[in-house]
Design a protein around this motif. Structure first.
Motif, PDB file in Angstrom:
ATOM      1  N   MET A   1       1.066  -1.737  -0.145  1.00  0.00           N
ATOM      2  CA  MET A   1      -0.104  -0.102   0.084  1.00  0.00           C
ATOM      3  C   MET A   1       1.012   1.247  -0.203  1.00  0.00           C
ATOM      4  N   THR A   2       0.082   2.128  -0.785  1.00  0.00           N
ATOM      5  CA  THR A   2       1.429   3.636  -0.887  1.00  0.00           C
ATOM      6  C   THR A   2       0.285   4.781  -0.291  1.00  0.00           C
ATOM      7  N   ASP A   3       1.348   5.771   0.127  1.00  0.00           N
ATOM      8  CA  ASP A   3       0.688   7.107   1.068  1.00  0.00           C
ATOM      9  C   ASP A   3      -0.119   7.455  -0.391  1.00  0.00           C
ATOM     10  N   TRP A   4      -0.492   8.829  -0.263  1.00  0.00           N
ATOM     11  CA  TRP A   4      -1.581   9.423  -0.433  1.00  0.00           C
ATOM     12  C   TRP A   4      -0.317  10.193  -1.308  1.00  0.00           C
ATOM     13  N   LYS A   5      -1.061  10.515  -2.513  1.00  0.00           N
ATOM     14  CA  LYS A   5      -0.305  11.261  -3.324  1.00  0.00           C
ATOM     15  C   LYS A   5      -0.914  12.150  -4.374  1.00  0.00           C
ATOM     16  N   LYS A   6      -0.436  13.558  -5.546  1.00  0.00           N
ATOM     17  CA  LYS A   6      -1.192  14.162  -6.326  1.00  0.00           C
ATOM     18  C   LYS A   6      -0.926  13.676  -6.743  1.00  0.00           C
ATOM     19  N   VAL A   7      -2.025  13.374  -7.952  1.00  0.00           N
ATOM     20  CA  VAL A   7      -1.972  13.287  -9.372  1.00  0.00           C
ATOM     21  C   VAL A   7      -2.529  13.427 -10.668  1.00  0.00           C
ATOM     22  N   THR A   8      -2.494  13.893 -11.965  1.00  0.00           N
ATOM     23  CA  THR A   8      -3.098  14.512 -12.529  1.00  0.00           C
ATOM     24  C   THR A   8      -3.125  13.290 -13.810  1.00  0.00           C
ATOM     25  N   GLY A   9      -5.005  13.645 -14.364  1.00  0.00           N
ATOM     26  CA  GLY A   9      -4.932  12.784 -15.329  1.00  0.00           C
ATOM     27  C   GLY A   9      -5.484  13.129 -16.089  1.00  0.00           C
ATOM     28  N   THR A  10      -5.127  12.919 -17.699  1.00  0.00           N
ATOM     29  CA  THR A  10      -5.960  13.419 -18.079  1.00  0.00           C
ATOM     30  C   THR A  10      -7.181  13.181 -19.322  1.00  0.00           C
ATOM     31  N   GLN A  11      -7.631  11.799 -18.566  1.00  0.00           N
ATOM     32  CA  GLN A  11      -8.903  11.518 -19.207  1.00  0.00           C
ATOM     33  C   GLN A  11     -10.118  11.986 -19.168  1.00  0.00           C
ATOM     34  N   PRO A  12     -10.988  11.270 -20.538  1.00  0.00           N
ATOM     35  CA  PRO A  12     -11.822  12.412 -20.390  1.00  0.00           C
ATOM     36  C   PRO A  12     -13.201  12.555 -19.549  1.00  0.00           C
ATOM     37  N   GLU A  13     -13.377  11.261 -18.474  1.00  0.00           N
ATOM     38  CA  GLU A  13     -14.432  11.011 -17.593  1.00  0.00           C
ATOM     39  C   GLU A  13     -13.423  11.174 -16.227  1.00  0.00           C
ATOM     40  N   ARG A  14     -14.766  11.646 -15.276  1.00  0.00           N
ATOM     41  CA  ARG A  14     -14.400  12.330 -13.585  1.00  0.00           C
ATOM     42  C   ARG A  14     -14.106  11.082 -13.455  1.00  0.00           C
ATOM     43  N   PRO A  15     -12.607  10.619 -12.846  1.00  0.00           N
ATOM     44  CA  PRO A  15     -11.654   9.080 -13.035  1.00  0.00           C
ATOM     45  C   PRO A  15     -12.831   8.649 -11.790  1.00  0.00           C
ATOM     46  N   GLU A  16     -13.141   7.375 -11.294  1.00  0.00           N
ATOM     47  CA  GLU A  16     -13.881   6.066 -10.210  1.00  0.00           C
ATOM     48  C   GLU A  16     -12.827   6.580  -9.030  1.00  0.00           C
ATOM     49  N   GLU A  17     -13.593   6.815  -7.849  1.00  0.00           N
ATOM     50  CA  GLU A  17     -12.932   7.034  -6.672  1.00  0.00           C
ATOM     51  C   GLU A  17     -12.352   5.539  -6.051  1.00  0.00           C
ATOM     52  N   ILE A  18     -13.039   4.480  -6.335  1.00  0.00           N
ATOM     53  CA  ILE A  18     -11.707   3.157  -6.135  1.00  0.00           C
ATOM     54  C   ILE A  18     -11.784   2.744  -7.546  1.00  0.00           C
ATOM     55  N   ASP A  19     -11.034   1.860  -8.822  1.00  0.00           N
ATOM     56  CA  ASP A  19     -10.611   1.619  -9.412  1.00  0.00           C
ATOM     57  C   ASP A  19     -10.175   0.499  -9.590  1.00  0.00           C
ATOM     58  N   ARG A  20     -11.363  -0.833 -10.048  1.00  0.00           N
ATOM     59  CA  ARG A  20     -10.270  -1.672  -9.422  1.00  0.00           C
ATOM     60  C   ARG A  20     -10.392  -3.055 -11.283  1.00  0.00           C
ATOM     61  N   THR A  21     -10.238  -1.943 -12.324  1.00  0.00           N
ATOM     62  CA  THR A  21      -9.863  -2.207 -13.717  1.00  0.00           C
ATOM     63  C   THR A  21      -9.173  -2.010 -14.532  1.00  0.00           C
ATOM     64  N   SER A  22      -8.881  -0.855 -14.276  1.00  0.00           N
ATOM     65  CA  SER A  22      -7.407  -0.910 -14.958  1.00  0.00           C
ATOM     66  C   SER A  22      -6.077  -1.466 -14.851  1.00  0.00           C
ATOM     67  N   SER A  23      -6.210  -2.036 -13.183  1.00  0.00           N
ATOM     68  CA  SER A  23      -4.939  -3.293 -14.319  1.00  0.00           C
ATOM     69  C   SER A  23      -5.568  -5.065 -12.681  1.00  0.00           C
ATOM     70  N   PRO A  24      -4.731  -5.193 -13.367  1.00  0.00           N
ATOM     71  CA  PRO A  24      -5.279  -7.163 -13.012  1.00  0.00           C
ATOM     72  C   PRO A  24      -4.790  -7.207 -10.839  1.00  0.00           C
ATOM     73  N   SER A  25      -3.575  -6.027 -10.854  1.00  0.00           N
ATOM     74  CA  SER A  25      -2.861  -6.378  -9.916  1.00  0.00           C
ATOM     75  C   SER A  25      -2.979  -5.110  -8.601  1.00  0.00           C
TER      76      SER A  25
END
Length: 108
Positions: A1-25
């Motif tokens: 588990m990592t600590d919280w970090k500030k991220v910038t994304g360019t995806q067209p839709e609002r990112p999900e609060e819990i993302d279980r689909t972008s990565s299998p692991s």
């Protein structure tokens, strides 16, 4: 588990609060999600306005996330029982203390 970090994304839709689909692991937890506009210099030298998402993100393995979700579920299911137990313990302690005071004062 990592600590919280500030991220910038360019995806067209609002990112999900819990993302279980972008990565299998990896499960991505996100909070404080906001859309911002930013001026950048394009390849032609002209200033362009781009829209980005900024948010705080934490990564955890699927196993860590499932364990956390299970613990949260158990706590939510047992919260009322835990509160009742603590309340009864506190009542019993007060009664015991009061009884002891009465004994020490010779009233019982």
């Amino acid at each position: 588990m990592t600590d919280w970090k500030k991220v910038t994304g360019t995806q067209p839709e609002r990112p999900e609060e819990i993302d279980r689909t972008s990565s299998p692991s990896t499960v991505y937890l996100r909070k404080n999600i906001e859309q911002v506009e930013k001026e950048v210099e394009g390849a032609d030298g002209k200033i362009q306005t781009v829209t980005e998402w900024q948010y705080d993100e934490k990564e955890m393995t699927v196993e860590e996330y499932e364990n956390m979700a299970l613990m949260k579920s158990v706590v939510e299911e047992n919260t009322s029982g835990i509160v009742e137990s603590v309340t009864q313990f506190q009542k019993d302690a007060v009664i015991d203390e009061y009884t002891q005071q009465l004994i020490e004062e010779g009233l019982i």
